[in-house]
Enzyme design. Structure first.
Site, mmCIF file in Angstrom:
data_model
loop_
_atom_site.group_PDB
_atom_site.id
_atom_site.type_symbol
_atom_site.label_atom_id
_atom_site.label_comp_id
_atom_site.label_asym_id
_atom_site.label_seq_id
_atom_site.Cartn_x
_atom_site.Cartn_y
_atom_site.Cartn_z
ATOM 1 N N ASP A 211 -13.200 51.647 -60.048
ATOM 2 C CA ASP A 211 -14.469 50.986 -59.771
ATOM 3 C C ASP A 211 -14.192 49.618 -59.126
ATOM 4 O O ASP A 211 -13.357 49.525 -58.236
ATOM 5 C CB ASP A 211 -15.288 50.871 -61.072
ATOM 6 C CG ASP A 211 -16.751 50.533 -60.833
ATOM 7 O OD1 ASP A 211 -17.547 51.451 -60.579
ATOM 8 O OD2 ASP A 211 -17.101 49.332 -60.901
ATOM 9 N N TYR A 341 -22.261 42.766 -57.528
ATOM 10 C CA TYR A 341 -22.805 43.581 -56.437
ATOM 11 C C TYR A 341 -23.465 42.685 -55.385
ATOM 12 O O TYR A 341 -23.303 42.903 -54.179
ATOM 13 C CB TYR A 341 -23.822 44.580 -56.990
ATOM 14 C CG TYR A 341 -23.199 45.694 -57.780
ATOM 15 C CD1 TYR A 341 -22.938 46.927 -57.195
ATOM 16 C CD2 TYR A 341 -22.865 45.528 -59.122
ATOM 17 C CE1 TYR A 341 -22.357 47.960 -57.923
ATOM 18 C CE2 TYR A 341 -22.285 46.550 -59.856
ATOM 19 C CZ TYR A 341 -22.032 47.762 -59.251
ATOM 20 O OH TYR A 341 -21.452 48.778 -59.976
ATOM 21 N N HIS A 394 -15.236 59.268 -63.362
ATOM 22 C CA HIS A 394 -15.167 57.866 -62.964
ATOM 23 C C HIS A 394 -14.493 56.978 -64.003
ATOM 24 O O HIS A 394 -13.800 56.022 -63.651
ATOM 25 C CB HIS A 394 -16.585 57.366 -62.708
ATOM 26 C CG HIS A 394 -16.678 55.990 -62.153
ATOM 27 N ND1 HIS A 394 -16.283 55.677 -60.873
ATOM 28 C CD2 HIS A 394 -17.110 54.822 -62.708
ATOM 29 C CE1 HIS A 394 -16.476 54.381 -60.657
ATOM 30 N NE2 HIS A 394 -16.977 53.841 -61.745
#
Length: 416
Positions: A211, A341, A394
Site C-alpha cells: 500500500d 491521499y 492486499h
C-alpha cells in the site's frame, strides 16, 4: 525488553494522551532532547475506552438497503454483529499487553513525534529491515512478522537470515504525532523514515512495504540508493512504459488476464480515494465522532481487499481487525491518516524517482487490488525477484505472514 533494545530512560513523556514511561517510580522527570529515542508504553486511558463503549451502545445504524450483502458497501448484518462484539467481547487491554511485549519508542523528527517498534536480532550480523504500513493499516499488521524475522532460527529458519526489525507508525498514524504543516506526502514520509534509520545508527538497510508503504518505499529507495540495499514490495503499481507503441507486447497472457480481472474487481471500489484525496477533513468529522462509522469505513476495505470466502473473518480474526480499528479510534488519527491521499495529489515531489536502481523484489498476491505486469514494472524498477503467490490479498502481512516472511528472507539472502 529483548536483547539489544534501548535501555530504560528516567523520563516520562506524554503523546496523544497516552503514557510513555520508564525509570524508577518517583524518579525526577527532566526535559529530554527532542532527537533522543524515548521508550514508549501503550496505555490507553480508561476514560477513552469507557467513552468508546458508551458510543457503541448508542449506535444508530441505517437500513440495510436492497440488494446483496456488501453490494452497496459494508453489510449491515455483519457490521451489527461486529459492533456488538467490539462493545461486549473485544478485550483491548489484552491486545495492549500483547503489543507491549514488543519494544516501542518515540523520537522527534522535523518537529513531529514518530512512534516505532525496534526489535534488534540476537544475531549481531543481522540486516536492518524497515517495515512500512499503509492505509487503513498500521504497525499492528507486522506484529506476527517480528519474531520470525528477528530470530529466524527459533521459527523454522536459519540464523543467517536474521533482521533487526524497525516498524514505524507513519506521521499522522497511530501513536505518531499529527503533522501541523502541509507536505506530508510519500516523499516527505520517506525522508522522515530515512532520518529515523540514520538516528538508529543504521547506514545500510532493507525496506519492505505494501500500500502506501510500497509507494513510500519507492521514494526511499530511489532517493537513498547508497543506504537502501533492497526494496521488497507487495504492492507494485504503475502504468505501461512510456514511448511504447504496444504496451501489451511481450506481456504473458496470464498477466493480462490477471490485470483485467483485478481492474474489474476494483472498478467500484475506488470512491474512498476521491474523497480522501480531495476532502479528507469533511469525511473525518463523521469517522472521528462515530466508532460505528469508522468501523464500517475500514472493515469494508478488509472485506473487499482480502482473499476471503465472502466474509472478512475467513481472512482475519475479529480481534485482528478490531485491534487495528481501535488503534485509529483511541488515537483519533483517522482524519490525519487520510490526509496522505490529499498530500500525494497536491504536493509535487521535489525529487521525482524515474527509475529505482536498488534491487527490487515483488510479491504478487492474487487478490491485490491492482496488478502491474512484470514488463511494465521493469521499466521503473530493477526487478531481481518476482513471486506469484498462491493466495492472499492486499493485507499480506496479516493474511499470509508465513509466505511474506519466506519471500523477504529469500530476497535479502543474496543482498547481505
Amino acid at each position: 525488553m529483548r536483547p539489544g533494545g534501548y535501555g530504560p530512560l528516567a523520563v516520562c513523556v506524554a503523546l496523544c494522551g497516552f503514557a510513555a514511561c520508564a525509570g524508577e517510580p518517583g524518579a525526577e522527570v527532566t526535559p529530554s532532547d527532542p532527537e533522543a529515542v524515548r521508550p514508549f508504553t501503550i496505555a490507553v486511558p480508561d476514560a477513552v475506552l469507557s467513552d468508546l463503549g458508551e458510543r457503541l451502545a448508542r449506535t444508530r445504524l441505517p437500513d440495510a438497503g436492497p440488494g446483496a450483502a456488501w453490494e452497496m458497501g459494508t453489510d449491515r448484518a455483519y457490521l451489527e454483529g461486529l459492533l456488538e462484539y467490539w462493545r461486549s467481547g473485544f478485550d483491548w487491554r489484552a491486545q495492549e499487553r500483547a503489543l507491549n511485549e514488543l519494544d516501542h519508542f518515540t523520537t522527534t523528527i522535523d518537529g513531529v513525534d514518530v512512534h516505532f517498534i525496534h526489535e534488534p536480532s540476537p544475531n549481531p550480523n543481522a540486516v536492518p529491515l524497515l517495515l512500512v504500513h499503509g492505509w487503513p493499516g498500521s504497525f499492528v499488521e507486522f506484529v506476527a512478522l517480528v519474531d520470525p524475522l528477528s530470530d529466524p532460527a527459533a521459527h523454522g529458519g536459519v540464523a543467517a537470515d536474521a533482521f533487526h526489525v524497525v516498524i514505524p507508525s507513519l506521521p499522522g498514524f497511530g501513536f505518531s504525532g499529527k503533522p501541523t504543516e502541509r507536505g506530508y506526502g510519500p516523499e516527505k514520509m520517506a525522508d522522515v523514515l530515512a532520518a529515523l534509520m540514520d538516528r538508529l545508527g543504521y547506514d545500510h538497510y532493507g525496506v519492505q512495504g505494501g500500500d502506501w508503504g510500497a509507494i513510500i518505499g519507492r521514494s526511499l529507495a530511489g532517493n537513498n540508493p547508497d543506504h537502501v540495499i533492497g526494496l521488497h514490495s507487495n504492492f507494485m503499481t504503475g502504468g505501461p512504459p512510456a514511448g511504447v507503441a504496444d504496451p501489451n507486447e511481450g506481456v504473458p497472457a496470464v498477466e493480462l488476464e490477471l490485470r483485467a480481472e483485478r481492474t474489474g474487481a476494483f472498478a467500484e471500489g475506488s470512491a474512498y480515494q476521491e474523497i480522501q484525496g480531495t476532502k479528507p477533513q469533511t469525511l473525518g468529522y463523521g469517522l472521528n465522532d462515530s466508532p460505528a462509522g469508522l468501523a464500517a469505513w475500514i472493515i469494508e476495505k478488509f472485506h473487499g481487499w482480502s482473499d476471503n470466502e465472502g466474509s472478512p473473518e475467513t481472512a482475519f480474526t475479529r480481534d485482528q481487525m478490531l485491534t487495528n480499528v481501535t488503534l485509529y479510534w483511541v488515537t483519533e488519527t483517522v482524519t490525519s491518516s487520510t490526509r496522505i491521499y490529499y498530500e500525494s495529489r497536491h504536493t509535487p515531489a521535489t525529487r521525482p524517482v524515474r527509475y529505482v536502481e536498488v534491487p527490487t523484489a515483488v510479491a504478487v498476491f492474487p487478490k491485490e487490488i491492482y496488478f502491474t505486469p512484470r514488463r511494465w514494472a521493469e521499466a521503473r524498477y530493477n526487478i531481481v525477484r518476482w513471486t506469484m503467490m498462491p493466495r492472499g490479498g492486499h493485507f499480506a502481512a496479516l493474511e499470509e505472514p508465513e509466505l511474506l516472511v519466506e519471500d523477504v528472507r529469500a530476497f535479502f539472502r543474496d543482498l547481505r
